[in-house]
Write a protein that holds these residues in place. Structure first.
Motif, PDB file in Angstrom:
ATOM      1  N   ASP A 114       0.902  -1.152   0.166  1.00 40.28           N
ATOM      2  CA  ASP A 114      -0.068   0.028  -0.034  1.00 40.28           C
ATOM      3  C   ASP A 114       0.872   1.510   0.059  1.00 40.28           C
ATOM      4  OD1 ASP A 114      -2.253  -1.878   0.043  1.00 40.28           O
ATOM      5  OD2 ASP A 114      -2.704  -1.376   2.252  1.00 40.28           O
ATOM      6  N   THR A 115       0.462   2.466  -0.674  1.00 34.55           N
ATOM      7  CA  THR A 115       1.156   3.479  -0.616  1.00 34.55           C
ATOM      8  C   THR A 115       0.194   4.705   0.043  1.00 34.55           C
ATOM      9  OG1 THR A 115       2.214   2.805  -2.800  1.00 34.55           O
ATOM     10  CG2 THR A 115       2.128   5.001  -2.115  1.00 34.55           C
ATOM     11  N   GLY A 163      -6.519  -2.205  -7.344  1.00 34.43           N
ATOM     12  CA  GLY A 163      -5.925  -0.893  -6.568  1.00 34.43           C
ATOM     13  C   GLY A 163      -7.221  -0.162  -6.147  1.00 34.43           C
ATOM     14  N   THR A 203      -4.539   7.249  -0.209  1.00 37.08           N
ATOM     15  CA  THR A 203      -3.736   5.818   0.060  1.00 37.08           C
ATOM     16  C   THR A 203      -4.384   5.053  -0.987  1.00 37.08           C
ATOM     17  OG1 THR A 203      -3.599   6.131   2.495  1.00 37.08           O
ATOM     18  CG2 THR A 203      -3.355   3.717   1.410  1.00 37.08           C
ATOM     19  N   GLU A 204      -3.414   4.300  -1.570  1.00 31.00           N
ATOM     20  CA  GLU A 204      -3.737   3.403  -2.536  1.00 31.00           C
ATOM     21  C   GLU A 204      -3.527   1.984  -1.839  1.00 31.00           C
ATOM     22  OE1 GLU A 204      -3.571   2.364  -7.274  1.00 31.00           O
ATOM     23  OE2 GLU A 204      -1.512   2.968  -6.238  1.00 31.00           O
ATOM     24  N   LYS A 205      -4.760   1.186  -1.743  1.00 33.68           N
ATOM     25  CA  LYS A 205      -4.653  -0.019  -0.929  1.00 33.68           C
ATOM     26  C   LYS A 205      -4.908  -1.217  -2.047  1.00 33.68           C
ATOM     27  CE  LYS A 205      -8.202  -1.457   1.214  1.00 33.68           C
ATOM     28  NZ  LYS A 205      -9.354  -1.670   2.300  1.00 33.68           N
ATOM     29  N   TRP A 206      -4.058  -2.067  -2.023  1.00 34.13           N
ATOM     30  CA  TRP A 206      -4.146  -3.134  -2.875  1.00 34.13           C
ATOM     31  C   TRP A 206      -4.896  -4.527  -2.462  1.00 34.13           C
ATOM     32  CZ3 TRP A 206      -3.077  -2.270  -7.990  1.00 34.13           C
ATOM     33  CH2 TRP A 206      -2.416  -1.398  -8.343  1.00 34.13           C
TER      34      TRP A 206
END
Length: 444
Positions: free
Chosen positions: A110-111, A403, A122-125
């Motif tokens: 995650d970023t 994503g 936030t980019e959650k995978w």
């Protein structure tokens, strides 16, 4: 004396064709999926309406056998693994181990990005919840495709997997035992004995098995298949996600005078072994190598098991030898072709490979043949075909991840940008969008 087998030639020397011209003159086969949609549509519709019974009926019609149930019994999986040839098991274990090493490094984290103080995105995978992995039957048995589909899905964190493969009359309506053994070796507990377009439809819409057990629909379908499988994936796309519309397999080899013609010929033949529609293309700066490859193909082809299939594939419009002036021209040519598998057999092969922009997978030098990637390199062999490598990637962990952006703004952070949201909303004539921001501050 051995009969000479020559691939047709395209001579581009002394010319500077544009990308458009290259795409039109390069050997290319492929299939017309639209031509079978009228045959596949009623299959998909019938399976959607009647579920497992319809899928099993089609299995009887197309595969010559009707299993008692769609789902393969657990004891059949256990038996297949117990009876698996020890050498094949050892090879599969190596393939699985190396595949897990490579795919394990692909998992994204995650970023969290702080856009402004108090405002983050936030980019959650998140893995797909349930995936159907198709393993074809046809001309060959493909336990390697079980590995290539299952491993990246497992690494991605997919918790519900079902492998679907055609029933085999020879094995009492079960998929080939080597397919079952590979699934068991990977810890896959759910396998369906259903193939073809009816398999894709049943994976998409689900239903109830003949014994009353639920056949839960999937969210995504991956894996290659014939034209009917591809057509069904096209029809079901949108209800489920798919990896790609796979066409006939293909190899391109970029080679100069340093290449060994025996190696090149063997690699062209190995790809032609898959299917009469398989494409084998050599791009070379050396007419002498081209002649030597023709001679080596003629010498080797008689020793291969599937000689008729290979001859048909090598003699088709999809295969041939392309002559170019320089390696630079060769790179432009293979980029325009965008092969599923591309071998570089040139001087300074690593440097040449680094300059290629369009290929499903690149195999560098004389000791990395495509067949290594098919089984034990650790790379994935489910790759884009028919020029789709210009815009698409092969199967990977990312295929099975979604994503999701998570937007978290404080009052002050929203206030800081509110006027810009309103201005853009008004510019697009969507004033209620702006009001949704404005009322948050007017109400206080």
């Amino acid at each position: 004396m051995t009969a000479r087998t020559e691939l047709r030639r395209v001579d581009l020397r002394g010319s500077s064709p544009s990308t458009t011209e290259l795409r039109s003159v390069l050997p290319r086969g492929g299939v017309d999926v639209n031509s079978v949609l009228h045959l596949v549509t009623p299959i998909v519709d019938t399976v959607r309406e009647r579920g497992a019974e319809a899928a099993l009926d089609y299995g009887q019609q197309f595969d010559g056998v009707r299993p008692a149930t769609v789902r393969v019994p657990a004891e059949a999986l256990d038996r297949a693994l117990a009876e698996l040839d020890p050498d094949v098991r050892a090879a599969l274990e190596v393939s699985i181990e190396r595949s897990r090493i490579v795919h394990g490094d692909q998992r994204r984290g995650d970023t969290v990005t702080e856009v402004v103080p108090g405002g983050t995105v936030t980019e959650k995978w998140v893995p797909v919840d349930r995936v159907g992995l198709y393993v074809p039957g046809g001309n060959a048995v493909y336990p390697s495709s079980v590995v290539m589909n299952v491993v990246p899905a497992q690494v991605a964190g997919v918790t519900s997997l079902v492998v679907a493969s055609p029933p085999q009359a020879e094995f009492g309506g079960l998929p080939h035992p080597t397919i079952l053994a590979a699934a068991a070796l990977l810890g896959v507990e759910e396998v369906w004995a259903v193939g073809g377009a009816q398999s894709v439809a049943l994976l998409t819409y689900g239903g109830q098995d003949t014994d009353g057990a639920e056949l839960a629909p999937v969210d995504m379908i991956t894996g290659p298949g014939n034209i009917y499988v591809t057509a069904a994936k096209r029809l079901c796309r949108g209800v489920v996600g798919i990896d790609s519309e796979a066409g006939p397999t293909e190899i391109a080899i970029l080679a100069d005078e340093t290449a060994d013609p025996v190696h090149v010929a063997a690699d062209l033949i190995s790809q032609a072994e898959h299917d009469v529609l398989a494409a084998s293309v050599l791009v070379t700066t050396s007419p002498e190598l081209a002649d030597a490859v023709d001679a080596a193909v003629a010498e080797q082809i008689g020793r291969t098991k599937h000689v008729d299939r290979v001859r048909t594939a090598l003699g088709g419009d999809q295969s041939g030898i392309v002559l170019v002036d320089t390696i630079d021209d060769g790179i432009r040519t293979v980029d325009a072709y965008a092969a599923e598998h591309l071998e570089i057999q040139t001087r300074d092969a690593s440097d040449v490979a680094a300059r290629v922009r369009s290929a499903g997978a690149i195999f560098v030098g004389p000791w990395a043949p495509v067949s290594l990637g098919d089984y034990c390199a650790g790379s994935n062999h489910v790759l884009p075909t028919a020029g789709c490598a210009r815009h698409s990637s092969g199967l990977s962990v990312q295929t099975f991840l979604r994503g999701i952006h998570i937007v978290d703004y404080s009052r002050d952070a929203l206030a800081d940008v509110a006027q810009h949201v309103v201005a853009l909303a008004n510019a697009e004539d969507l004033p209620a969008h702006g009001d949704a921001v404005r009322v948050r501050f007017e109400a206080l």
